[in-house]
Structure formats: structure tokens, C-alpha cells
Scaffold this motif. Sequence first.
Motif, PDB file in Angstrom:
ATOM      1  N   LYS A  44       6.019   7.879   1.245  1.00 43.24           N
ATOM      2  CA  LYS A  44       5.410   7.434  -0.015  1.00 43.24           C
ATOM      3  C   LYS A  44       6.442   7.445  -1.132  1.00 43.24           C
ATOM      4  O   LYS A  44       7.245   8.351  -1.238  1.00 43.24           O
ATOM      5  CB  LYS A  44       4.248   8.356  -0.395  1.00 43.24           C
ATOM      6  CG  LYS A  44       2.999   8.074   0.374  1.00 43.24           C
ATOM      7  CD  LYS A  44       1.783   8.357  -0.497  1.00 43.24           C
ATOM      8  CE  LYS A  44       0.534   8.064   0.286  1.00 43.24           C
ATOM      9  NZ  LYS A  44       0.049   6.721   0.096  1.00 43.24           N
ATOM     10  N   GLU A  50      -0.365   2.209  -0.071  1.00 44.42           N
ATOM     11  CA  GLU A  50      -1.042   3.510  -0.026  1.00 44.42           C
ATOM     12  C   GLU A  50      -1.223   4.032   1.400  1.00 44.42           C
ATOM     13  O   GLU A  50      -1.022   5.207   1.662  1.00 44.42           O
ATOM     14  CB  GLU A  50      -2.409   3.422  -0.716  1.00 44.42           C
ATOM     15  CG  GLU A  50      -2.313   3.326  -2.222  1.00 44.42           C
ATOM     16  CD  GLU A  50      -1.699   4.563  -2.854  1.00 44.42           C
ATOM     17  OE1 GLU A  50      -2.019   5.688  -2.436  1.00 44.42           O
ATOM     18  OE2 GLU A  50      -0.872   4.384  -3.766  1.00 44.42           O
ATOM     19  N   ASP A  51      -1.639   3.155   2.298  1.00 48.09           N
ATOM     20  CA  ASP A  51      -1.971   3.586   3.657  1.00 48.09           C
ATOM     21  C   ASP A  51      -0.775   3.343   4.582  1.00 48.09           C
ATOM     22  O   ASP A  51      -0.679   2.305   5.240  1.00 48.09           O
ATOM     23  CB  ASP A  51      -3.212   2.844   4.147  1.00 48.09           C
ATOM     24  CG  ASP A  51      -3.747   3.367   5.462  1.00 48.09           C
ATOM     25  OD1 ASP A  51      -3.036   4.144   6.145  1.00 48.09           O
ATOM     26  OD2 ASP A  51      -4.875   2.988   5.817  1.00 48.09           O
ATOM     27  N   LEU A  52       0.123   4.298   4.629  1.00 45.30           N
ATOM     28  CA  LEU A  52       1.349   4.143   5.428  1.00 45.30           C
ATOM     29  C   LEU A  52       1.058   4.153   6.926  1.00 45.30           C
ATOM     30  O   LEU A  52       1.783   3.525   7.697  1.00 45.30           O
ATOM     31  CB  LEU A  52       2.355   5.225   5.059  1.00 45.30           C
ATOM     32  CG  LEU A  52       2.919   5.109   3.636  1.00 45.30           C
ATOM     33  CD1 LEU A  52       3.831   6.280   3.324  1.00 45.30           C
ATOM     34  CD2 LEU A  52       3.646   3.802   3.441  1.00 45.30           C
ATOM     35  N   GLN A  53      -0.006   4.829   7.344  1.00 45.33           N
ATOM     36  CA  GLN A  53      -0.355   4.851   8.768  1.00 45.33           C
ATOM     37  C   GLN A  53      -0.765   3.445   9.235  1.00 45.33           C
ATOM     38  O   GLN A  53      -0.324   2.990  10.286  1.00 45.33           O
ATOM     39  CB  GLN A  53      -1.482   5.847   9.024  1.00 45.33           C
ATOM     40  CG  GLN A  53      -1.845   5.961  10.493  1.00 45.33           C
ATOM     41  CD  GLN A  53      -2.939   6.982  10.738  1.00 45.33           C
ATOM     42  OE1 GLN A  53      -3.625   7.425   9.842  1.00 45.33           O
ATOM     43  NE2 GLN A  53      -3.108   7.348  11.996  1.00 45.33           N
ATOM     44  N   THR A  54      -1.582   2.765   8.438  1.00 43.17           N
ATOM     45  CA  THR A  54      -1.972   1.398   8.784  1.00 43.17           C
ATOM     46  C   THR A  54      -0.767   0.478   8.760  1.00 43.17           C
ATOM     47  O   THR A  54      -0.599  -0.369   9.649  1.00 43.17           O
ATOM     48  CB  THR A  54      -3.065   0.891   7.821  1.00 43.17           C
ATOM     49  OG1 THR A  54      -4.238   1.688   8.025  1.00 43.17           O
ATOM     50  CG2 THR A  54      -3.400  -0.571   8.054  1.00 43.17           C
ATOM     51  N   HIS A  55       0.101   0.644   7.781  1.00 41.16           N
ATOM     52  CA  HIS A  55       1.311  -0.183   7.700  1.00 41.16           C
ATOM     53  C   HIS A  55       2.191   0.031   8.934  1.00 41.16           C
ATOM     54  O   HIS A  55       2.694  -0.941   9.514  1.00 41.16           O
ATOM     55  CB  HIS A  55       2.086   0.126   6.414  1.00 41.16           C
ATOM     56  CG  HIS A  55       3.290  -0.739   6.246  1.00 41.16           C
ATOM     57  ND1 HIS A  55       3.222  -2.105   6.100  1.00 41.16           N
ATOM     58  CD2 HIS A  55       4.615  -0.426   6.227  1.00 41.16           C
ATOM     59  CE1 HIS A  55       4.445  -2.597   5.995  1.00 41.16           C
ATOM     60  NE2 HIS A  55       5.305  -1.602   6.069  1.00 41.16           N
TER      61      HIS A  55
END
Length: 111
Positions: A44, A50-55
Motif C-alpha cells: 500500500k 485499495e484491494d491489493l489482494q484482488t489486484h
Amino acid sequence: MRVNILGTKYRIIIATNEEKPKLNECDGYIDQTIKEIVVGKFEKYPMSVEDLQTHTKNVMRHEIIHAFLYESGLWTNSGNVENWGQSEEITDWIALQFPKMLKAFQKANCI
């Protein structure tokens, strides 16, 4: 982790830019010569999503699709149509739409 791409084992690596300097230019890449899929280890910062897991999952799907295109022969044999097998657009389209396609295939019991 290793994944089977059309019969070829690829190693998936989550790495920092320091570990894999090519990540300074992209979020992920494949190295088909050593059968490696590399995805950035995202942190981050004020301008990050915001959603690094989804990215991370999106980038991983994108790079896996590149590997499928390479291993299927479409990467190098798509020259008649402006190298569409290497196209970022087709790779993104497949990577983004695949979860929806998978759900539809599962619902239709055709997988």
C-alpha cells in the motif's frame, strides 16, 4: 507454487522489485524460457488501489493467460493479425472475463 499450462509446469513467484528488477516496468510478466510467472508483491502507498489482494489475483490471471497463449503456439503464430496472441487487450479480456465464464460453464454443467 507450480501450475500446469498445457502440459508444461510453470513456477509462480510473488516477488518484490528488488528480487525481480523487471517488475520496475510492470506488475507481472512471464519468462517462457525458464517457465516462470512473476507477479509483483504489492504494498500500500497513497496512490495504490485499495484491494491489493484482488489486484494480485488479476495480475496472476493475466500472466497465466500469457503463458497459455505462449504454450498453445498462439504467442508466436499470430503474426498474420498484428500478433494478437501477444496482445495485452486479449490477455486482459480473457483474464477479466474468465471468472464469469467459469461460473457460466459450471452452472451449465459444461466443464
